[in-house]
Structure formats: structure tokens, C-alpha cells
Design an enzyme around this catalytic site. Structure first.
Site, PDB file in Angstrom:
ATOM      1  CG  LEU A  20      -2.243   1.032   1.417  1.00 16.13           C
ATOM      2  CD1 LEU A  20      -2.994   0.550   0.294  1.00 16.13           C
ATOM      3  CD2 LEU A  20      -2.977   0.827   2.503  1.00 16.13           C
ATOM      4  CG  ASP A  21       1.809   3.325  -3.731  1.00 15.37           C
ATOM      5  OD1 ASP A  21       2.246   2.144  -3.663  1.00 15.37           O
ATOM      6  OD2 ASP A  21       1.039   3.800  -4.773  1.00 15.37           O
ATOM      7  N   PRO A  22       2.850   4.848   0.183  1.00 15.88           N
ATOM      8  CG  PRO A  22       5.009   5.322   0.587  1.00 15.88           C
ATOM      9  CD  PRO A  22       4.139   4.633  -0.514  1.00 15.88           C
ATOM     10  CG  LEU A  23       1.371   9.847  -1.682  1.00 18.19           C
ATOM     11  CD1 LEU A  23       1.347  10.500  -3.048  1.00 18.19           C
ATOM     12  CD2 LEU A  23       1.500  11.202  -0.503  1.00 18.19           C
ATOM     13  CB  ALA A  24      -2.740   4.562  -0.381  1.00 18.40           C
TER      14      ALA A  24
END
Length: 319
Positions: free
Chosen positions: A50-54
Site C-alpha cells: 500500500l503506497d505511502p500516500l495511501a
């Protein structure tokens, strides 16, 4: 004067799944490391990045559960997202540089118009993976090439959008709210860009929150802050048993003698219908033994728990 060395926290065997509500700004691996530290667990891993921005649901597998993480990697996912219309970025999300802008045709953003666009992207579709992704080319992730300004040819991939809704954000006429349930391998950033193209103005993903993975939902997840506020024993109460990863599989239960032989890697014979994967349990005590395949009346071991893992899991359930 040198600082005192930090005392090492002794690790312990912890087996099961913790449903984490990952915050924005933290990578999936960093979140897993934090959970592992809070539980003082010997081994931990996640079931899909899960991306850092998510933000949102990140099942963290602990101990024996890491052997079955692939089942969640293959599971459908659900997301809530926000699309910024009229602005395209180099990465397809808010982290990239603006590469193009265009006016937003507000007359196309009616409920009927948005439903028609959503319908175009519902069902089996193909996506070209973004350059800013972890897919590898010649052993290197695509984002390494992207950061170097190198464009690599990517082949379209088939995914399935099971459900998709689009609606205007209540407080911003240039933002859309997207809710999607999709198959593994779906890039929501790419979906946002493709929807923006269909609306004629371009778009990028400005916010993303995972709300479900397989049968797991966000309402059962705990934040890192809430987990840290608990006592070590209370934290263990949020660890679900390993078998929750296998609840979609048929179940085979073995008696004591067959269970011992199965755990040694021997095939067992019985009246079991053919199945690519089944969850295998011992009868007394009831304990997960592993995963097997049923073919031709035989139970064929695939992934097995070690006897020590089984014993530790039983002990953990009593604590």
C-alpha cells in the site's frame, strides 16, 4: 560522550493476522516493522503493498500466517479514492509534477454522465501499468527507470472492475469521489487517469484509502496509535488466528494418526472431493495443520505448519 546502546527487545513467537489501518505517509514495510516491534514478534509480513500516500486496510501476517499470505495477495480489493480533475501528473498521483492541465467540462459531470463513464470501466478491462510502479524490467522496478527519465514499454494487463461508482465531491467541483471493488493487480492511479481521459480533461489520484481486501474490512482494523496505547497482552487480543486467511477454502479434518503422518509430508487417502486447495485441521486438539490439494482421493500436502508453530498457536489462544 557516546549514547547508551538501546536495549534489544526480546522477540517472541506470535502467529496470526493483525488488521492494520495504515496511515498516510508510511510505507507498507515500515508499517509492518512497527507492528512487529509493538508485538515483539519474531516474524511479520504484509499481504500486498500500500503506497505511502495511501491509507487504510493492511493485513499484517505474523509467524505461521506468513506461509499463507499469497491467498490475500490474490484477493479482490476495495478502495475509496478522490480524483483531481483537469490536472495530470508525472506519477498519476499527487506526488508527481504537473505535466498537463485542461478545463473541466462541468456539464459532463451529471449523475447520468458519471454513471455512463463508470459503466465503461466496469467489468473486464485492460490497463497499461504505470511507470511509477514496482513491476520489474530486467530485475529493476519500473520506478527506477521512471526516476531516470527512461520510458519502458509495458504490455496491457487484464483486470476486473467488479463495481465502480463516481460522484462529485461535496465541497469541490473539480474533484470526483471514486469507490471501486476490483481484482488483484488493478492500478487505481491508472483507473483515475483513464477516467480523466474519458471525461476529456485528464485527472490524477489525490487520495486513496483501501477499505477491504478479500473478506477483511476496514471496520475491524486498528491504528498504530491505538495499538501502541495498549498493554502487550491487550495487543495480542487484536491478532486473529491464522486460519482466517483460509476461511474461503474447503476444510478437511484428520484424526491424530493421520494428522501426524500428514505433518511429516505423507499423502493421506480418503473420500475427499477434488479441490485445488483445502485447509487441513487436526481433530484433537483442533488446530490448523496446513494447506493441501485433493486429487484422486488423496490429500497432497502443499504448505505445512511446523509442530512448534502449532504448539505455539495453541498456547497463544489460551493466553
Amino acid at each position: 560522550m557516546s549514547a547508551e546502546p538501546r536495549a534489544r527487545v526480546p522477540r517472541r513467537p506470535v502467529h496470526g493476522v493483525l488488521l492494520l489501518d495504515k496511515p498516510v505517509g508510511l510505507s507498507a514495510q515500515a508499517a509492518v516493522s512497527r507492528v512487529r516491534s509493538l508485538l515483539a514478534a519474531e516474524k511479520a509480513g504484509h499481504t500486498g503493498t500500500l503506497d505511502p500516500l495511501a491509507s487504510g486496510l493492511l493485513p499484517v501476517c505474523l509467524g505461521a500466517a506468513t506461509k499463507f499470505a499469497q491467498l490475500q495477495l490474490d484477493a479482490d480489493k476495495a478502495y475509496d479514492a478522490t480524483l483531481r480533475l483537469g490536472v495530470r501528473t508525472s506519477t498519476g498521483d499527487a506526488e508527481g509534477e504537473i505535466v498537463a492541465t485542461a478545463p473541466v467540462e462541468v456539464q459532463r459531470l451529471t449523475p447520468a454522465g458519471l454513471a455512463a463513464v463508470a459503466q465503461r470501466f466496469t467489468g473486464p478491462i485492460t490497463q497499461v501499468p504505470p511507470m511509477y510502479s514496482a513491476l520489474k524490467k530486467d530485475g529493476k522496478p519500473l520506478y527506477v527507470y521512471a526516476r531516470a527519465g527512461v520510458e519502458v514499454e509495458r504490455h496491457p494487463r487484464a483486470v476486473v472492475i467488479h463495481a465502480l461508482t463516481l460522484s462529485l465531491a461535496a465541497d469541490d467541483p473539480t474533484a470526483l469521489r471514486l469507490q471501486v471493488r476490483c481484482s488483484k493487480g488493478t492500478y487505481v492511479r491508472t483507473l483515475a487517469e483513464d477516467i480523466g481521459a474519458a471525461l476529456g480533461c485528464g485527472a490524477h489520484l489525490s487520495a486513496l484509502r483501501r477499505t477491504a481486501t478479500g473478506a477483511f474490512t476496514l471496520d475491524r482494523a486498528i491504528t498504530l496509535e491505538a495499538l501502541a496505547a495498549l498493554s502487550p497482552q491487550e495487543r495480542l487480543h487484536h491478532v486473529l488466528p491464522t486460519e482466517v486467511l483460509l476461511r474461503e477454502l474447503p476444510v478437511v479434518t484428520l484424526d491424530e494418526a493421520d494428522a501426524a503422518r500428514f505433518l511429516s509430508g505423507l499423502r493421506r487417502r480418503g473420500p475427499w472431493p477434488a479441490a485445488e486447495q483445502v485447509a487441513v485441521f487436526g481433530r484433537r486438539p483442533r488446530a490448523l495443520l496446513g494447506v493441501a490439494r485433493c486429487a484422486g482421493g488423496e490429500l497432497i500436502p502443499l504448505r505445512l505448519l511446523a509442530p512448534t508453530e502449532i504448539a505455539q498457536t495453541l498456547q497463544q489462544s489460551l493466553s
